[in-house]
Design a protein around this motif. Structure first.
Motif, PDB file in Angstrom:
ATOM      1  N   ARG A 192      -0.733 -31.587  40.981  1.00  0.00           N
ATOM      2  CA  ARG A 192      -1.833 -30.506  41.095  1.00  0.00           C
ATOM      3  C   ARG A 192      -1.589 -29.402  40.269  1.00  0.00           C
ATOM      4  O   ARG A 192      -2.408 -28.664  39.880  1.00  0.00           O
ATOM      5  N   ASN A 193      -0.003 -29.122  39.805  1.00  0.00           N
ATOM      6  CA  ASN A 193      -0.141 -28.074  39.158  1.00  0.00           C
ATOM      7  C   ASN A 193       0.992 -28.510  38.099  1.00  0.00           C
ATOM      8  O   ASN A 193       2.259 -29.018  38.433  1.00  0.00           O
ATOM      9  N   VAL A 194       0.695 -28.368  36.651  1.00  0.00           N
ATOM     10  CA  VAL A 194       1.853 -28.791  35.668  1.00  0.00           C
ATOM     11  C   VAL A 194       1.851 -27.380  34.604  1.00  0.00           C
ATOM     12  O   VAL A 194       0.947 -26.743  34.589  1.00  0.00           O
ATOM     13  N   GLY A 195       3.102 -27.572  33.796  1.00  0.00           N
ATOM     14  CA  GLY A 195       3.216 -26.642  32.889  1.00  0.00           C
ATOM     15  C   GLY A 195       2.970 -27.311  31.493  1.00  0.00           C
ATOM     16  O   GLY A 195       3.476 -28.586  31.532  1.00  0.00           O
ATOM     17  N   ILE A 196       2.675 -26.747  30.459  1.00  0.00           N
ATOM     18  CA  ILE A 196       2.823 -27.282  29.306  1.00  0.00           C
ATOM     19  C   ILE A 196       3.533 -26.103  28.218  1.00  0.00           C
ATOM     20  O   ILE A 196       3.501 -24.919  28.485  1.00  0.00           O
ATOM     21  N   VAL A 197       4.106 -26.722  27.451  1.00  0.00           N
ATOM     22  CA  VAL A 197       4.900 -25.920  26.286  1.00  0.00           C
ATOM     23  C   VAL A 197       4.290 -26.551  24.877  1.00  0.00           C
ATOM     24  O   VAL A 197       4.369 -27.577  24.508  1.00  0.00           O
ATOM     25  N   ALA A 218       5.203 -31.031  37.149  1.00  0.00           N
ATOM     26  CA  ALA A 218       5.641 -31.503  35.868  1.00  0.00           C
ATOM     27  C   ALA A 218       5.657 -30.753  34.708  1.00  0.00           C
ATOM     28  O   ALA A 218       4.806 -29.798  35.068  1.00  0.00           O
ATOM     29  N   ILE A 219       6.220 -30.895  33.626  1.00  0.00           N
ATOM     30  CA  ILE A 219       6.065 -29.871  32.491  1.00  0.00           C
ATOM     31  C   ILE A 219       6.042 -30.901  31.128  1.00  0.00           C
ATOM     32  O   ILE A 219       6.730 -31.836  31.182  1.00  0.00           O
ATOM     33  N   PHE A 220       4.998 -30.883  30.598  1.00  0.00           N
ATOM     34  CA  PHE A 220       4.635 -31.601  29.384  1.00  0.00           C
ATOM     35  C   PHE A 220       5.265 -30.512  28.057  1.00  0.00           C
ATOM     36  O   PHE A 220       4.415 -29.512  28.107  1.00  0.00           O
ATOM     37  N   VAL A 221       6.061 -31.005  27.255  1.00  0.00           N
ATOM     38  CA  VAL A 221       6.528 -30.367  26.235  1.00  0.00           C
ATOM     39  C   VAL A 221       6.305 -31.008  24.949  1.00  0.00           C
ATOM     40  O   VAL A 221       6.819 -32.132  24.693  1.00  0.00           O
ATOM     41  N   ASP A 222       5.429 -30.383  24.043  1.00  0.00           N
ATOM     42  CA  ASP A 222       5.399 -30.581  22.593  1.00  0.00           C
ATOM     43  C   ASP A 222       6.634 -30.613  21.740  1.00  0.00           C
ATOM     44  O   ASP A 222       6.927 -29.538  21.543  1.00  0.00           O
ATOM     45  N   VAL A 223       7.369 -31.573  21.615  1.00  0.00           N
ATOM     46  CA  VAL A 223       8.705 -31.641  20.588  1.00  0.00           C
ATOM     47  C   VAL A 223       8.453 -31.994  19.484  1.00  0.00           C
ATOM     48  O   VAL A 223       9.543 -32.331  18.744  1.00  0.00           O
TER      49      VAL A 223
END
Length: 255
Positions: free
Chosen positions: A12-17, A76-81
């Protein structure tokens, strides 16, 4: 691309980097997941709470990511690496995976489809330009009713600063370049677009202190005929603001 969007329980809530691939943002939008941009200051705790995990002498944006991730209730967190962000994002993903219990999902955004950059060339106040651009990272569709373009009298090249207060110092006729333009275009790994600038207008080249992009900012500023190179840490100092004001005034830029 591999399926990076598989959850036992729908989030329901995610973070993005950074700027995750458009496919991921599209799925999150489709499933009505609330997206939080962890690059921005979102919580009120002191940034020093991150020092057990990240050195003080480190990019303030990455420290802010850790601060937000530790304090917010995320699924969850999606990180662009990938090349669209920075090596530091990969290190931060490793740290978050160790200190948090939620999935930390590594992505690599190499999208090439151009969304255009109407906000960067518009006559909106610079603060509003960057607010709209950074907000757009959570949406997979092009916004409608784009503001009309303006003839530039100044330019801001670089990344969105952690401290947006410096943006008040620029006239509305400021065009935006650098990685911020790549953000609006939704192609964060487009090196050619990031390196573009306008030699005809006075330009401030900005990057966060301790960020690898300071090298590109200084390199391009040295090539530009009328430029000011600056880096900034957590908050913009009075000295930094004075340098911007003096540069624009001496360049004959009307505010």
């Amino acid at each position: 691309m591999p399926d990076l969007y598989h959850f036992a329980t729908p989030p329901r809530n995610v973070g993005i980097v950074g700027v995750p691939p458009l496919e991921i943002i599209h799925r999150l939008n489709r499933d009505q997941v609330r997206i939080h941009d962890l690059d921005e200051p979102l919580v009120q705790t002191a940034l020093e709470t991150t020092t057990p995990f990240v050195p003080r002498v480190y990019c303030a944006i990455m420290r802010t990511v850790v601060q937000n991730a530790m304090q917010m209730d995320l699924d969850a967190i999606f990180v662009d690496v990938g090349p669209g962000k920075c090596d530091s994002a990969g290190h931060i993903a490793t740290i978050l995976a160790d200190i948090l219990t939620i999935p930390i999902i590594r992505t690599s955004n190499t999208d090439q489809t151009s969304f255009g950059t109407p906000l960067c060339a518009s006559g909106l106040p610079l603060l509003e330009k960057l607010q709209r651009i950074t907000a757009g990272v959570t949406r997979a569709v092009k916004p409608g009713n784009n503001p009309p373009p303006c003839k530039p009298t100044a330019a801001f090249w670089g990344v969105p600063p952690r401290d947006f207060s410096i943006l008040h110092l620029f006239p509305d006729t400021t065009h935006v370049y650098g990685w911020t333009r790549c953000m609006e275009n939704k192609t964060p790994a487009d090196e050619a677009l990031e390196a573009r600038y306008n030699p005809a207008v006075p330009t401030v080249f900005f990057a966060q202190s301790f960020c690898a992009k300071t090298a590109l900012a200084q390199f391009l500023a040295n090539r530009h005929p009328h430029a000011l190179y600056l880096d900034g840490d957590v908050a913009a100092s009075s000295s930094t603001k004075a340098k911007i004001q003096a540069f624009l005034e001496l360049s004959g830029v009307a505010l």
